[in-house]
Design a protein around this motif. Structure first.
Motif, mmCIF file in Angstrom:
data_model
loop_
_atom_site.group_PDB
_atom_site.id
_atom_site.type_symbol
_atom_site.label_atom_id
_atom_site.label_comp_id
_atom_site.label_asym_id
_atom_site.label_seq_id
_atom_site.Cartn_x
_atom_site.Cartn_y
_atom_site.Cartn_z
ATOM 1 N N ILE A 5 0.674 -1.213 -0.092
ATOM 2 C CA ILE A 5 -0.020 0.057 -0.126
ATOM 3 C C ILE A 5 0.872 1.226 0.164
ATOM 4 O O ILE A 5 1.760 1.438 0.865
ATOM 5 C CB ILE A 5 -1.090 -0.003 1.184
ATOM 6 C CG1 ILE A 5 -1.734 -1.283 1.215
ATOM 7 C CG2 ILE A 5 -1.812 1.489 1.291
ATOM 8 C CD1 ILE A 5 -2.822 -1.286 2.489
ATOM 9 N N ILE A 6 0.747 2.003 -0.942
ATOM 10 C CA ILE A 6 1.413 3.359 -1.205
ATOM 11 C C ILE A 6 0.420 4.441 -1.284
ATOM 12 O O ILE A 6 0.033 4.764 -2.524
ATOM 13 C CB ILE A 6 2.571 3.116 -2.071
ATOM 14 C CG1 ILE A 6 3.363 2.028 -2.064
ATOM 15 C CG2 ILE A 6 3.231 4.606 -2.331
ATOM 16 C CD1 ILE A 6 4.473 2.077 -3.324
ATOM 17 N N PRO A 7 0.032 5.185 -0.283
ATOM 18 C CA PRO A 7 -0.953 6.345 -0.315
ATOM 19 C C PRO A 7 -0.292 7.282 -0.815
ATOM 20 O O PRO A 7 0.805 7.912 -0.363
ATOM 21 C CB PRO A 7 -1.556 6.504 0.940
ATOM 22 C CG PRO A 7 -0.490 5.921 1.938
ATOM 23 C CD PRO A 7 0.262 4.822 0.916
ATOM 24 N N HIS A 8 -0.939 8.240 -1.566
ATOM 25 C CA HIS A 8 -0.541 9.464 -2.053
ATOM 26 C C HIS A 8 -1.817 10.346 -2.110
ATOM 27 O O HIS A 8 -2.913 10.146 -1.654
ATOM 28 C CB HIS A 8 -0.261 9.680 -3.619
ATOM 29 C CG HIS A 8 1.025 8.621 -3.792
ATOM 30 N ND1 HIS A 8 2.377 8.925 -3.682
ATOM 31 C CD2 HIS A 8 1.161 7.378 -4.464
ATOM 32 C CE1 HIS A 8 3.131 7.842 -3.629
ATOM 33 N NE2 HIS A 8 2.333 7.148 -4.522
ATOM 34 N N LYS A 9 -1.568 11.719 -2.093
ATOM 35 C CA LYS A 9 -2.580 12.753 -1.772
ATOM 36 C C LYS A 9 -3.683 12.467 -2.927
ATOM 37 O O LYS A 9 -5.027 12.786 -2.548
ATOM 38 C CB LYS A 9 -2.073 14.289 -2.031
ATOM 39 C CG LYS A 9 -1.601 14.565 -3.378
ATOM 40 C CD LYS A 9 -0.781 15.937 -3.509
ATOM 41 C CE LYS A 9 -0.299 16.176 -4.968
ATOM 42 N NZ LYS A 9 0.279 17.601 -4.480
ATOM 43 N N ILE B 205 -4.210 6.107 -4.498
ATOM 44 C CA ILE B 205 -3.591 4.882 -3.680
ATOM 45 C C ILE B 205 -2.781 3.807 -4.674
ATOM 46 O O ILE B 205 -3.749 3.161 -5.391
ATOM 47 C CB ILE B 205 -4.368 4.250 -2.702
ATOM 48 C CG1 ILE B 205 -4.935 5.388 -1.387
ATOM 49 C CG2 ILE B 205 -3.952 3.089 -2.023
ATOM 50 C CD1 ILE B 205 -5.895 5.001 -0.647
ATOM 51 N N GLU B 206 -1.649 3.479 -4.497
ATOM 52 C CA GLU B 206 -1.115 2.196 -5.402
ATOM 53 C C GLU B 206 -0.881 1.194 -4.406
ATOM 54 O O GLU B 206 -0.944 1.205 -3.070
ATOM 55 C CB GLU B 206 0.354 2.878 -5.657
ATOM 56 C CG GLU B 206 0.441 3.659 -6.694
ATOM 57 C CD GLU B 206 2.049 4.143 -7.056
ATOM 58 O OE1 GLU B 206 2.324 3.478 -8.049
ATOM 59 O OE2 GLU B 206 2.547 4.910 -6.167
ATOM 60 N N VAL C 14 -3.648 -0.806 -9.067
ATOM 61 C CA VAL C 14 -3.230 -2.138 -8.489
ATOM 62 C C VAL C 14 -2.335 -2.847 -9.502
ATOM 63 O O VAL C 14 -2.790 -2.806 -10.410
ATOM 64 C CB VAL C 14 -4.425 -2.792 -8.052
ATOM 65 C CG1 VAL C 14 -4.444 -4.108 -7.670
ATOM 66 C CG2 VAL C 14 -5.499 -2.116 -7.328
ATOM 67 N N GLU C 15 -1.560 -3.392 -9.071
ATOM 68 C CA GLU C 15 -0.395 -4.388 -9.731
ATOM 69 C C GLU C 15 -0.366 -5.510 -8.871
ATOM 70 O O GLU C 15 0.327 -5.344 -7.645
ATOM 71 C CB GLU C 15 1.093 -3.717 -9.938
ATOM 72 C CG GLU C 15 0.893 -2.509 -11.023
ATOM 73 C CD GLU C 15 2.020 -2.144 -11.275
ATOM 74 O OE1 GLU C 15 3.183 -2.838 -11.084
ATOM 75 O OE2 GLU C 15 2.269 -0.648 -11.905
#
Length: 662
Positions: free
Chosen positions: A602-606, A609-610, A660-661
């Motif tokens: 989980i990589i959240p950005h402003k 979300i990745e 999503v990957e």
């Protein structure tokens, strides 16, 4: 009339209460005379405790005798107001004056310190049968004369409150008629409100759910107020105060799930940022504090923790947290507000590295300090050469250079976004030079590993340690170096089945019971696990995480402690506890969140979300993350195991993209 005497032992929560309040100590032990009609097995005594605007306790005494009983329960309590450093063994010649007052219906002890500050602890008994059996003494004695019907129960309640040297007074003390149950409901309501403000993680594994829930409660418990704003205490009982390094790392661990907590940490550390030079406290303009004490010894300048600034990594970690927070939330308004603090922090770091060997950030070598080592392994024997001798100062610890590199690179990006192009260009150049210099000087080609540290002459501390694990996610290592570090950390002299040791069992200084020379620290492992996951070593990350989850499952409270001993898993059925480990401890509690975020990818950005290549923990087939913030909306992610892969279902408000990957 039979007597139950209460004194002597403490529960963990009582110890926590004593740490958070004004040195209040309540000890309880049960004694029942060997009488024919009342054996020790005839009574069950249950203690329930709440920490919420004071300390409340409800003691329930249950009889299993078919005859009525009249008993006297005696509670002894006292307040010594000793400073924590005195509790830890530091001697003091002089103390202030304590006075006990029992005229108000409560037992109030007032202490006037050597600095003339006044603090109080008040014990209010909320059971009508309470009667003082001593007057004005310390400890005070209170008798409860109770009647137990056949197989009946009786509840006793009391409440403890304090005022501090800064004049803070808990509102709960003014609510004198509140019962234990009312206070418990208020505490639960406060916690539920906290839960609604943070992301929630639920799985189909009961042990993992208990671990996550306990960690969340611990973070909630460790919040406290300082004169300059809310902070997160490092740990109980020894470090129930604000720390720079600990708060910054915990903020990084939790920024994806509790960004508002990270914001508070950033603000309070900025409020205490150094403004002048002080050799006693090691304050310097722009420097972020190490430790803030508000007790009598600090107020009297008997110790330098007022606050103390002797830490080498809190400043780059503060910058790193700020950049992570802005990236997750898009809160550039805070970055603009704190830009003067950012500039001062950068000036301190650039000045500290401008004339050093390799451009590295060193500590020590400039006279006596309260802490001989100022990296996270700050015990006096934690940095050594291969032959076991302690390193010569000044010292550049390897992980500190990784934090510094990240802080330069990330702040360069932020500076450009805020229109400070000259700052961005300068920081990019420093980051690039630092990376090249680091790989040249810290890499040990014969061991295919990273040196623990360099001394002032550039000589490497060439032991195998856990510190290089922190570098995996920093970007300062080339891919081949990352692979080599991961491979070495997973060898059995480092990975013992419960986690990765701080020092290899093959090193001369290895000691599985040493604070930093062979034990296992959950936060240390979590930072390594994050690095493993983001560099493509998901298998190793999952293996170490599963071990730490197993370690927590062996504990009665499902907690990961500050640290535990480094004995091999094959040697003992459970991790061997470190005797004076803090429990709860902030970055230990934050570890499970960092590990899950990393392995779930989980990589959240402003504004996005990745989720990249998620891996579920061993034994978990379903996991849900709810209330994840993105673009002002709440996102829910469902992870479901499917054969050898993980499928993801995304539930989110319209307009919130999720990449999503799998």
């Amino acid at each position: 009339m039979k007597s139950i005497k209460a004194m002597g032992t403490k529960s963990k929560l009582v110890t926590a209460a004593a740490a958070l309040m004004a040195s209040m100590t309540i000890g309880l032990a049960i004694y029942v005379p060997a009488l024919p009609d009342l054996s020790p097995q005839s009574l069950l005594i249950k203690r329930e405790m709440v920490l919420h605007d004071g300390y409340s306790e409800r003691m329930t005494i249950e009889s299993f005798v078919d005859k009525p009983q009249r008993l006297t329960v005696t509670v002894r309590h006292g307040s010594d107001f000793h400073d924590m450093f005195e509790v830890r063994g530091q001697n003091r010649i002089k103390h202030g004056l304590s006075v006990v007052d029992e005229s108000s219906g409560a037992t109030t002890t007032t202490y006037t310190g050597l600095d003339k500050s006044v603090v109080t602890t008040s014990v209010e008994y909320q059971t009508p049968s309470a009667k003082r059996s001593s007057s004005g003494g310390v400890p005070a004695a209170i008798d409860f004369n109770i009647y137990l019907p056949p197989r009946g129960t009786k509840e006793l309640e009391f409440f403890v409150n304090n005022t501090t040297a800064t004049g803070d007074k808990k509102n709960a003390y003014r609510e004198k008629n509140q019962s234990y149950e009312q206070r418990k409901k208020a505490a639960d309501a406060s916690y539920f409100q906290w839960q609604e403000s943070v992301a929630q993680i639920k799985t189909d594994s009961l042990p993992l759910n208990k671990m996550i829930d306990q960690a969340s409660r611990d973070i909630f418990l460790l919040r406290q107020m300082t004169p300059k704003g809310p902070c997160l205490s490092a740990g109980l009982p020894w470090y129930a105060v604000a720390f720079g390094r600990d708060q910054a790392i915990t903020g990084i661990q939790l920024v994806a799930f509790a960004p508002h907590l990270s914001k508070q940490i950033l603000q309070v550390l900025a409020a205490y940022q150094g403004t002048k030079y002080d050799s006693f406290t090691e304050e310097a303009p722009g420097r972020i504090l190490h430790e803030l004490r508000l007790g009598e010894m600090a107020r009297c300048r008997e110790i330098p923790f007022i606050p103390f600034y002797g830490t080498i990594d809190a400043t780059p970690l503060w910058l790193l947290l700020l950049n992570r927070y802005v990236d997750v939330t898009g809160d550039t308004a805070l970055a603009k507000e704190l830009w003067p603090n950012i500039e001062r922090a950068l000036a301190y770091l650039e000045k500290s590295t401008s004339d050093t060997n390799g451009g590295f950030l060193y500590y020590g070598g400039k006279g006596k300090s309260a802490l001989s080592n100022q990296c996270w392994k700050d015990s006096g024997d934690s940095i050594m050469y291969k032959d076991g001798t302690l390193a010569k100062q000044p010292i550049a610890a390897c992980e500190v250079q990784g934090y510094l590199y990240q802080s330069f690179a990330a702040t360069a990006k932020l500076a450009k976004e805020l229109g400070h192009d000259d700052v961005a260009k300068r920081l990019d150049q420093r980051a690039s030079a630092l990376k090249a210099s680091f790989q040249k000087h810290f890499w040990l080609p014969d061991q295919k590993f990273i040196a623990l540290a360099l001394d002032g002459d550039g000589k490497p501390c060439d032991v195998i340690s856990s510190n290089p694990g922190h570098l995996l996610s920093s970007g300062i290592l080339e891919p081949a170096m990352q692979d080599a570090v991961v491979n070495r950390l997973m060898q059995k002299d480092m990975y013992n089945g419960w986690g990765i040791r701080t020092l290899s069992s093959q090193e001369i200084k290895y000691n599985p019971m040493s604070y930093h020379d062979g034990t296992i620290w959950p936060h240390d492992n979590a930072m390594t696990i994050e690095g493993m996951a983001v560099t493509g070593h998901q298998k190793e990350a999952s293996t170490v995480m599963a071990s730490l989850i197993d370690a927590a499952e062996t504990a009665n409270d499902s907690r990961l402690p500050e640290l535990f001993c480094g004995f091999p898993r094959a040697q003992y059925d459970t991790p061997v506890p470190y005797p004076v480990s803090c429990v709860p401890q902030a970055w230990a509690a934050g570890s499970i969140f960092e590990m899950l975020k990393a392995t779930l990818g989980i990589i959240p950005h402003k504004d996005q979300i990745e989720v990249l290549h998620p891996v579920l923990p061993a034994g978990v087939n379903k996991l849900t993350v709810e209330n994840l913030k993105c673009g002002g909306k709440n996102v829910k992610l469902d992870f479901v195991r499917s054969d050898d892969s993980v499928k993801i279902k995304v539930n989110f408000a319209d307009g919130t993209p999720v990449k999503v990957e799998e």
